[in-house]
Design a protein around this motif. Structure first.
Motif, PDB file in Angstrom:
ATOM      1  N   SER A  34      75.915  91.369  40.093  1.00  0.00           N
ATOM      2  CA  SER A  34      77.009  90.434  39.874  1.00  0.00           C
ATOM      3  C   SER A  34      76.640  89.545  38.696  1.00  0.00           C
ATOM      4  O   SER A  34      75.630  89.770  38.014  1.00  0.00           O
ATOM      5  N   ARG A  35      77.430  88.512  38.461  1.00  0.00           N
ATOM      6  CA  ARG A  35      77.101  87.564  37.396  1.00  0.00           C
ATOM      7  C   ARG A  35      76.119  86.498  37.856  1.00  0.00           C
ATOM      8  O   ARG A  35      75.693  85.673  37.046  1.00  0.00           O
ATOM      9  N   ARG A  41      76.780  92.585  43.661  1.00  0.00           N
ATOM     10  CA  ARG A  41      78.105  92.267  44.196  1.00  0.00           C
ATOM     11  C   ARG A  41      78.070  92.244  45.724  1.00  0.00           C
ATOM     12  O   ARG A  41      78.776  91.466  46.362  1.00  0.00           O
ATOM     13  N   ASP A 138      82.480  85.465  40.017  1.00  0.00           N
ATOM     14  CA  ASP A 138      81.094  85.928  39.947  1.00  0.00           C
ATOM     15  C   ASP A 138      80.959  87.431  40.178  1.00  0.00           C
ATOM     16  O   ASP A 138      79.963  88.035  39.748  1.00  0.00           O
ATOM     17  N   GLY A 140      82.525  89.656  38.735  1.00  0.00           N
ATOM     18  CA  GLY A 140      82.603  90.328  37.437  1.00  0.00           C
ATOM     19  C   GLY A 140      83.484  91.559  37.470  1.00  0.00           C
ATOM     20  O   GLY A 140      83.129  92.609  36.926  1.00  0.00           O
ATOM     21  N   GLU A 144      88.764  85.996  35.878  1.00  0.00           N
ATOM     22  CA  GLU A 144      88.014  85.054  35.059  1.00  0.00           C
ATOM     23  C   GLU A 144      88.422  83.622  35.376  1.00  0.00           C
ATOM     24  O   GLU A 144      89.422  83.375  36.074  1.00  0.00           O
ATOM     25  N   ARG A 210      78.594  78.158  35.059  1.00  0.00           N
ATOM     26  CA  ARG A 210      79.019  79.529  34.807  1.00  0.00           C
ATOM     27  C   ARG A 210      79.281  79.815  33.336  1.00  0.00           C
ATOM     28  O   ARG A 210      79.513  80.966  32.977  1.00  0.00           O
ATOM     29  N   ARG A 211      79.270  78.785  32.485  1.00  0.00           N
ATOM     30  CA  ARG A 211      79.346  78.950  31.044  1.00  0.00           C
ATOM     31  C   ARG A 211      78.419  77.940  30.396  1.00  0.00           C
ATOM     32  O   ARG A 211      78.140  76.875  30.967  1.00  0.00           O
TER      33      ARG A 211
END
Length: 229
Positions: A34-35, A41, A138, A140, A144, A210-211
Motif C-alpha cells: 500500500s502507500r 493492502r 492509502d 493506492g 485520491e 500523506r504528501r
C-alpha cells in the motif's frame, strides 16, 4: 455542532465506496504494498476491520484495544487473508459499528480512545469516517485526496490543525486554501510566523503526512516540519 447521525451516514457511504473499489482487486494485488510504509493492502483492510471493532469497544465503554501489542498482532495475523475474506470482514465489522451507533446513548458523554486520548462520543463517527476515507486513499487504487468529499476535507484539516495547536515544535502558522483559513502551532503573540497556502487536498495531505507539501507555498519561512500523528 457535531451531528453524529449524519456522520454515521457518511461513514456508511464511504465504506461502500471503499468496498466497491476494493472488490475490483484480486488476491495478488491485496498482497502488494500500500502507500503506507511496511503495510500491504491487506494490512490496510485488516486495520480497517479491527478499527471498526475497536470503536465499538469505545462506544461500549471498553478499552479500545486490550494492548498495543494485540492491536499490531491482529493486523499482522489478518493481513495475508484472501480478498473475499478481507472484504467480508470489513463489511461485517462496519455493520457492527453502525449497529452500535444506532443504539440509544448519551452522545455527549466522554469516551477514551488509545493512549489516554479522550473525546466526546459524538465525534467517534467522524473519527471512523477519517479512517475509512484516508485509508481508501492509502490503498493506492485510484482514490485520491482530490476525490474526498469537500465537507470531509474541510473538517479533517480543521481537526488536524487543532491537533497541532500549542505544539512547541510547530511555529505559529496560518493555513489557507484562499477561501478558508485555519491556525496551528504555538500561540501567535504578534501574528503568525508562517502562512501556508495551497489547494485543500494538498493541505490535508501535508497535515496528515500523506504528501510532502511541495505543492504548497509559504510566506514568512519554510514549511513547518510537523510531528508524527
Amino acid at each position: 455542532m457535531i451531528d453524529h447521525v449524519r456522520d454515521l451516514a457518511s461513514v456508511r457511504d464511504a465504506t461502500e465506496r471503499l468496498l466497491t473499489a476494493a472488490a475490483k482487486l484480486d488476491n495478488a494485488s491485496v498482497a502488494e504494498p500500500s502507500r503506507l510504509p511496511g503495510w500491504s493492502r491487506g494490512h490496510v483492510l485488516a486495520h480497517l476491520a479491527r478499527n471498526a471493532d475497536a470503536l465499538v469497544n469505545v462506544l461500549a465503554g471498553r478499552p479500545m484495544y486490550s494492548s498495543a501489542e494485540v492491536r499490531d498482532t491482529d493486523i499482522e495475523r489478518d493481513a495475508p487473508r484472501p480478498l473475499d475474506v478481507q472484504l467480508t470482514d470489513v463489511r461485517e465489522s462496519a455493520a457492527r459499528f453502525q449497529d452500535t451507533g444506532a443504539e440509544p446513548a448519551d452522545w455527549s458523554r466522554t469516551v477514551e480512545l488509545r493512549n489516554g486520548v479522550t473525546d466526546s462520543a459524538s465525534r467517534v463517527p467522524f473519527r471512523r469516517w477519517v479512517e475509512v476515507e484516508l485509508h481508501h486513499v492509502d490503498l493506492g487504487i485510484g482514490y485520491e485526496l482530490e476525490d474526498l468529499p469537500e465537507e470531509f476535507v474541510e473538517r479533517e484539516i480543521a481537526f488536524l490543525a487543532d491537533r497541532f495547536s500549542g505544539h512547541p515544535d510547530v511555529p505559529p502558522t496560518r493555513i489557507t486554501d484562499h477561501a478558508r483559513a485555519w491556525s496551528t502551532g504555538r500561540a501567535a503573540e504578534d501574528g503568525f510566523d508562517i502562512t501556508v497556502t495551497g489547494p485543500a487536498p494538498d493541505l490535508l495531505g501535508w497535515l496528515s503526512g500523506r504528501r510532502d507539501g511541495s505543492a504548497l507555498s509559504t510566506s514568512g519561512g519554510p514549511l513547518p516540519a510537523l510531528p508524527p500523528l
